[in-house]
Structure formats: C-alpha cells, structure tokens
Design an enzyme around this catalytic site. Structure first.
Site, PDB file in Angstrom:
ATOM      1  N   LYS A 122       0.847  -1.210   0.000  1.00  0.00           N
ATOM      2  CA  LYS A 122       0.000   0.000   0.000  1.00  0.00           C
ATOM      3  C   LYS A 122       0.878   1.254   0.000  1.00  0.00           C
ATOM      4  O   LYS A 122       0.649   2.192  -0.774  1.00  0.00           O
ATOM      5  CB  LYS A 122      -0.918  -0.001   1.235  1.00  0.00           C
ATOM      6  CG  LYS A 122      -2.057  -1.016   1.137  1.00  0.00           C
ATOM      7  CD  LYS A 122      -2.793  -1.227   2.463  1.00  0.00           C
ATOM      8  CE  LYS A 122      -3.814  -2.354   2.323  1.00  0.00           C
ATOM      9  NZ  LYS A 122      -4.533  -2.669   3.574  1.00  0.00           N
ATOM     10  N   GLN A 134      -4.055  -0.906   9.666  1.00  0.00           N
ATOM     11  CA  GLN A 134      -4.165  -2.289   9.184  1.00  0.00           C
ATOM     12  C   GLN A 134      -4.784  -3.179  10.265  1.00  0.00           C
ATOM     13  O   GLN A 134      -4.371  -3.136  11.428  1.00  0.00           O
ATOM     14  CB  GLN A 134      -2.774  -2.802   8.778  1.00  0.00           C
ATOM     15  CG  GLN A 134      -2.781  -4.175   8.131  1.00  0.00           C
ATOM     16  CD  GLN A 134      -3.435  -4.218   6.747  1.00  0.00           C
ATOM     17  OE1 GLN A 134      -3.562  -3.206   6.070  1.00  0.00           O
ATOM     18  NE2 GLN A 134      -3.858  -5.385   6.338  1.00  0.00           N
ATOM     19  N   ASP A 155     -10.581   3.728   4.421  1.00  0.00           N
ATOM     20  CA  ASP A 155     -11.053   2.346   4.483  1.00  0.00           C
ATOM     21  C   ASP A 155     -12.585   2.281   4.456  1.00  0.00           C
ATOM     22  O   ASP A 155     -13.152   1.212   4.211  1.00  0.00           O
ATOM     23  CB  ASP A 155     -10.606   1.699   5.815  1.00  0.00           C
ATOM     24  CG  ASP A 155      -9.465   0.707   5.638  1.00  0.00           C
ATOM     25  OD1 ASP A 155      -9.353   0.114   4.561  1.00  0.00           O
ATOM     26  OD2 ASP A 155      -8.701   0.537   6.607  1.00  0.00           O
TER      27      ASP A 155
HETATM   28  N1  GUN Z   1      -6.980  -6.184   6.757  1.00  0.00           N
HETATM   29  C1  GUN Z   1      -7.472  -6.955   5.744  1.00  0.00           C
HETATM   30  N2  GUN Z   1      -8.151  -6.193   4.859  1.00  0.00           N
HETATM   31  C2  GUN Z   1      -8.076  -4.924   5.302  1.00  0.00           C
HETATM   32  C3  GUN Z   1      -8.581  -3.681   4.802  1.00  0.00           C
HETATM   33  O1  GUN Z   1      -9.250  -3.576   3.764  1.00  0.00           O
HETATM   34  N3  GUN Z   1      -8.291  -2.585   5.564  1.00  0.00           N
HETATM   35  C4  GUN Z   1      -7.596  -2.673   6.719  1.00  0.00           C
HETATM   36  N4  GUN Z   1      -7.377  -1.547   7.382  1.00  0.00           N
HETATM   37  N5  GUN Z   1      -7.113  -3.793   7.207  1.00  0.00           N
HETATM   38  C5  GUN Z   1      -7.360  -4.916   6.495  1.00  0.00           C
END
Ligand code: GUN
Length: 298
Positions: free
Chosen positions: A52, A96, A119
């Site tokens: 990311k 995350q 998100d």
């Molecule tokens: N962990 C797995 N998928 C995601 C996501 O889309 N966003 C976040 N913040 N954590 C994750």
C-alpha cells in the site's frame, strides 16, 4: 466458457486515473497524503502494508508508514491517530487490521476522522453508504473495486438483476450488498446459517463470494451467464507442485464455475489488485475534497 475479468488491467486503469489527477492536484500545491499504520509483526499484514505504501509513492502521494511494536498501548495508538487527524498533509489514514488483542479495534476505527477514513469503516461512512450518500462517503476498498469489475461487465445500472452476496462481514459482504442495492439490484445476503445455499446461488445474475473458504462455491451453483466475483484469497497446499508448496484459490471452484458463468474473476488477478487501487482512489478523492477540487470518476 466465461469471459475472465482482468482485475489487474482494471486496477491499472484506476491507478492511471489516480496518477493523472494526483499530478493535477500537485500542480495546484496539494500533494495527496496517505498514512498507513501497522501494529505488530504479522508477516501477511506487513506485506499488504508495504505494498500500500509503495503504490501510494507510485501515485506521487506523500506516503507515510508507521510501524509500531506489538505491545504498543491503545492510548499511544489513539494519540498517533489524533496527530494524523490534525495533520493537513494527511488526507487518508489506514490502520491495518487485525490489531493485537489488547487494543479495541472498534474504538481505533471510530477515532479516525471520517473525512480521512479511506477504508470506509467509520460509522459515518457506513451510514452514508447505507443511506445512498455516496457523493461524500468513503466506500470500503474491496467492495468498491468489486463493483467496478461488475460495471465493466454489466454497466452502471443493474436494474432487474438478482444479486447474491455470500458472506456478511462488515468489510466486504454488507457494503457490497449496499452498493448492489444502490445500483438497483435485488439483493440477498447469504451466510453460514442460510438454508439451501446452492439453490439460492442459482438465482443469482451477480454472485459475489466473500466467505474465506477455499472453493466453497461449486460450479453447479452458478446460473448460466452469471457474473461471478470471487473475493476470497485462500492459500492451500499444492503437493503437485512439489513438497511443501502451496497455491492461491478463491472461494469459488474456478474451472467448474467458468463453465456456467458469463464472466468470472480469477484468483489471483481478479478482485485482489482492485483493493489497493481503490485505496489510492479513495485517498485521491479525499485530497480533492480537502482542496475543493472535483474528483475524477472511477
Ligand atoms: N486487513 C485486511 N483487509 C483490510 C482492509 O481492507 N483494511 C484494513 N485496514 N485492514 C485490512
């Protein structure tokens, strides 16, 4: 035989649009900023987070990664989020998940400023999606990306189509159902307590599988001509590739399902690449909103 939906290509198209708009914003003196926060050492999460941060750099963003030790206190994490909320150089904040057990993940998410919640997990954004306020919402990245793939096949107006979403998570199943509803589908959410799941899936013109169980959706559950979106990414043993080897499969038995579907996403190379692309799109949109600039359409 079904058309294979090329998520990698669609993701590249999204990222190209983000890069162009990002250059335009930077020329106006606003650099989109994304902060990614990870707590602990989970190797899979580390890989996701660094891709990311890397993609954000590629898009010309100000990209910041905060890697915190596993024993970080909740108070310290909330303080960091408070600082990022107040930082005008940051337009998107992503913490995350999962977080370590001693941290209240719900509280952490609700502490992120809704206008920086790229998100789309904050109650304000969940509520906006649920009430159709899409112009000012952030939609969670995986369902938003899945929707773009569906639009490539079916167009933007899905009036009259039956959609079945298998899985009721807050991150994928529920927002996916709301997006399909906003596009005029007749939507059913199925889950582990659903009766006769195969029969229900056979009613679907659009079938979205988001359960995290390898190849759970069989080929004969798929209606002829259906659009099949496989959100699952499951690693399973692949002894045929050699001792200790593994491979990725989705929640759909791909080869069988492709005999019935009109179009289907592969795993890998379907929904997966869309998630990061939509995170870039959400961050860009956030920077546009902060700068009072009309964001591009995706
Ligand atoms: N962990 C797995 N998928 C995601 C996501 O889309 N966003 C976040 N913040 N954590 C994750």
């Amino acid at each position: 035989m079904a058309d294979i939906i090329d998520g990698k290509q669609v993701a590249e198209d999204v990222v190209a649009t983000v890069k162009a708009a990002s250059s335009g914003l930077i020329a106006k003196g606003v650099t989109p900023g994304l902060a990614v926060v990870i707590v602990g050492e989970d190797p899979a999460s580390q890989v996701y987070v660094s891709s990311k941060s890397q993609k954000a750099k590629e898009c010309g963003f100000h990209s910041v990664q905060h890697t915190l030790p596993e024993d970080t206190s909740q108070a310290d994490l909330l303080a960091l989020i408070g600082d990022l909320n107040a930082d005008p150089a940051i337009h998107g904040i992503l913490v995350q998940l999962p977080l370590p057990g001693h941290v209240d993940a719900g509280l952490v998410i609700q502490t992120i400023a809704p206008e920086k919640d790229v998100d789309g997990f904050h109650f304000i954004n969940v509520g906006k999606l649920g009430t159709g306020e899409l112009a000012t919402a952030f939609v969670p990245c995986t369902p938003a990306g899945s929707m773009l793939l569906i639009e490539r096949v079916r167009g933007k107006d899905l009036s009259g189509l039956n959609a079945v979403v298998v899985g009721r998570s807050n991150i994928v199943g529920k927002p996916m159902a709301n997006l399909l509803l906003a596009a005029n589908c007749t939507v059913t959410i199925a889950h582990s307590r659903t009766k006769d799941l195969p029969a229900l899936c056979r009613t679907a013109d659009i079938l979205v599988a988001a359960v995290g169980r390898p190849e759970m959706v069989h080929g004969d559950w798929v209606k002829d001509g259906a659009t099949v979106i496989d959100v699952g990414i499951n690693r399973i043993p692949a002894p045929e590739r050699g001792e200790g080897k593994s491979r990725l499969v989705g929640d759909v038995a791909f080869a069988q399902a492709a005999e019935h579907a009109g179009a289907i996403t592969p795993v890998p190379g379907g929904v997966g690449p869309m998630t990061i692309a939509m995170l870039m799109a959400n961050t860009l949109v956030s920077a546009c909103r902060a700068a009072g600039v009309e964001p591009p359409r995706f």
